[in-house]
Structures are given as structure tokens and as C-alpha cells.
Write an enzyme that holds these catalytic residues in place. Structure first.
Site, PDB file in Angstrom:
ATOM      1  CB  CYS A  84     -57.954 -91.171  51.505  1.00  0.00           C
ATOM      2  SG  CYS A  84     -59.156 -90.857  50.368  1.00  0.00           S
TER       3      CYS A  84
ATOM      4  NE  ARG B 106     -69.527 -91.653  59.652  1.00  0.00           N
ATOM      5  CZ  ARG B 106     -69.865 -93.086  59.727  1.00  0.00           C
ATOM      6  NH1 ARG B 106     -70.672 -93.442  58.550  1.00  0.00           N
ATOM      7  NH2 ARG B 106     -69.033 -94.080  60.407  1.00  0.00           N
TER       8      ARG B 106
END
Length: 317
Positions: A106, A236
Site C-alpha cells: 500500500c 478496479r
């Protein structure tokens, strides 16, 4: 010890952990419309699980709630503290997760300031210690890692991935970009192929999962074949498309009904720990591709609660 990872047929396709997206409500919708081979939770703070006040713990534990229809499901954790990783991993094992994944990719600044996420690429000794702590806390649960190809340059890949593979993780997901890249450049799948080659030499039983720019299942199949990856993680592409893993092409009516159900699940499962505004990021993805979609989407964005949104969707039927 054999785990669910060893039983998956290749290539397999898994759901990416996405903060405030793949929550328990959306995961239920996804699994009803086209279940992935492996499901991931949103990433969850091990520090918070151990230290937060009761309200904070309730919210974090909700991230870790799941239904039997989501199995095999992996809990993703982040921390820089080995003691908390061990404790959180033990909790996840008690909760019945099929796997535990450590986030080492991340790029969020707030996460990195804690020496978590992608920052761990700069601290390999700490990364190794966290893997060992997770294994200690959850000895019956396979431990995996999700990371990037490097911090500033993909020239870091060999040294970094070698460090991780020496710990024999059950699976290793490579986001085929560096931390510096963020998502601003195309994923470089030849880096996944390099990771596969390192795996073959160092830890043959580790499953390698490629991640980055896989837009459809067919696209993912091609990427897996070209790179040699055992599986592909899709992220996504799931927005507004819970049919992604079934490859069904939904009609406008099906999109409306799925969004309606998503809102109802959100109210049932998340409303006491998450703001209604979280749902709004899904509206554009669901409501698109037909005459009048833009106007309906604009109206939905003006709603302030689930009741108003459901009323609008009922009129649009």
C-alpha cells in the site's frame, strides 16, 4: 501442510482487497453474481484490532466479517509491530479465515508513516519478522504477502522478492509496479514473470499471483499464460460489475437491481460502522451505458440516505 492454495486449478482468479470498496456488503453481491476463486477482505489494521476503543474495534471487526459463501477467504492485515501481527493473526485464525495476507504494497502516506505497506520494502528485516510473527500467531493458517516490484525502481525486485520467498509464503501477489509508480504507469507483467522464475528456484510451492491492469477474465487468462503466474488478482474492474468473475454481460435492468441489492446489503451490514457516502463511489460504475443513465446517476449522487436512493431506483425500473 496442504492448504486451499494447493487445491486451486491454474490459472485461478482472485478478488483484490480495496479499502472502502470490497467491504462485506459488496463481497456478498460479488459472490452471488460470480464468485472469484479466492476472496480477500479490505486491509485491516492489526494495531487497531489490538488497541482501538470498543467503537473502533467494532468497525474493524466488521471488515473481517464474512459469509460461508465467500470461502476460501483471506484476511489482509497491516502493521509494523510483530507482537500485534502475531496477535491479529491468531484472532483471524480463531475467526476461521482460510488464509492471512500481509500488506506490503500500500502506497498511502499515512500507512507508510507507520512503516507499513510499501514502506516495508525499505525494511526487509522487519518484513521477514512480520511474516514469522504471523506464522507464529496462526500456525494452522497459510500466510501470504501482497507487495510491489520495488520502492523506487524495479531493479529492486530480485533482492526484495528473494527475501520474501526465503520465508516460503503460501502465496505471493505482485503488483507489477513500484511504489513510485503508484498507478500512473501501465503494469509491467514481465516483472511477474521474473517473480515466477525466482519462485521456481527458491520456493516452488509458493503460488505467484499477478496484479495490475487486468480488465476482464479473458485479459487475466492471457496475462497468466504470458507470465507463468498461477493466478491473477483483479481489482478496479470489479467496480459496478459484480458479474466480472462469471463473465456475464448485464442488462441495464440487471445493473439497477444489483445496485438496489447492494444498497440494501450496505444498510443491513455496514450502516452502523460506515457513512452512506461510501456507497456513492459505486453509483457511476453501476449506472452507465444507456439512455438516461447520466441523469439517474446525478440524482443518486444527490441522495443523503439509502431510503432516498432506493426510491429513485424503484422509479427507474
Amino acid at each position: 501442510m496442504q492448504s486451499f492454495w494447493d487445491k486451486l486449478q491454474k490459472p485461478f482468479f482472485v478478488l483484490a482487497p480495496m479499502e472502502d470498496v470490497t467491504d462485506t456488503a459488496f463481497r456478498r453481491i460479488i459472490c452471488e453474481h460470480g464468485k472469484p476463486d479466492v476472496t480477500w477482505t479490505e486491509f485491516t489494521s492489526a494495531d487497531g484490532l489490538m488497541l482501538a476503543n470498543p467503537k473502533g474495534k467494532k468497525k474493524l471487526l466488521r471488515k473481517l466479517s464474512f459469509g460461508e459463501g465467500e470461502r476460501p477467504i483471506v484476511a489482509q492485515l497491516f502493521t509494523s509491530q510483530c507482537e500485534r501481527m502475531e496477535q491479529a493473526a491468531a484472532l483471524c485464525e480463531q475467526l476461521g479465515f482460510d488464509g492471512i495476507d500481509i500488506n506490503m504494497g500500500c502506497p498511502d502516506n499515512a500507512v507508510e508513516r507507520q512503516r507499513c505497506g510499501a514502506a516495508l520494502i525499505k525494511y526487509p528485516e522487519q518484513a521477514v519478522a512480520l511474516i514469522r510473527a504471523a506464522k507464529s500467531g496462526a500456525p494452522r493458517t497459510p500466510i501470504s504477502v501482497k507487495t510491489r516490484a520495488g520502492y523506487k525502481s524495479d531493479s529492486e525486485l530480485e533482492k526484495w522478492i528473494t527475501t520474501l520467498l526465503q520465508e516460503k509464503p503460501a502465496a505471493l501477489t505482485l503488483h507489477a509496479r513500484t511504489r513510485k509508480d503508484m498507478s500512473k504507469v501501465p503494469a509491467r507483467w514481465h516483472l511477474v514473470a521474473q517473480t515466477v522464475a525466482l519462485r521456481d528456484a527458491l520456493s516452488p510451492h509458493t503460488r505467484v499471483i499477478g496484479n495490475g491492469d487486468a480488465l476482464t477474465l479473458e485479459d487475466a487468462r492471457q496475462k497468466a499464460e504470458a507470465s507463468g503466474a498461477d493466478g491473477v488478482m483483479l481489482g478496479r474492474a470489479i467496480f459496478g460489475n459484480p458479474w466480472l468473475f462469471s463473465e456475464h454481460i448485464p442488462t441495464p435492468e440487471e445493473r439497477l437491481r444489483a445496485l438496489e441489492k447492494h444498497i440494501r446489503y450496505f444498510e443491513e451490514m455496514m450502516a452502523d460502522v460506515a457513512a452512506y457516502a461510501v456507497m456513492k463511489k459505486h453509483f457511476k460504475a453501476y449506472i452507465t451505458g444507456w439512455d438516461g443513465a447520466k441523469d439517474l446517476r446525478a440524482q443518486l449522487m444527490e441522495t443523503t440516505n439509502a431510503r432516498e436512493a432506493l426510491a429513485l431506483l424503484a422509479k427507474a425500473a
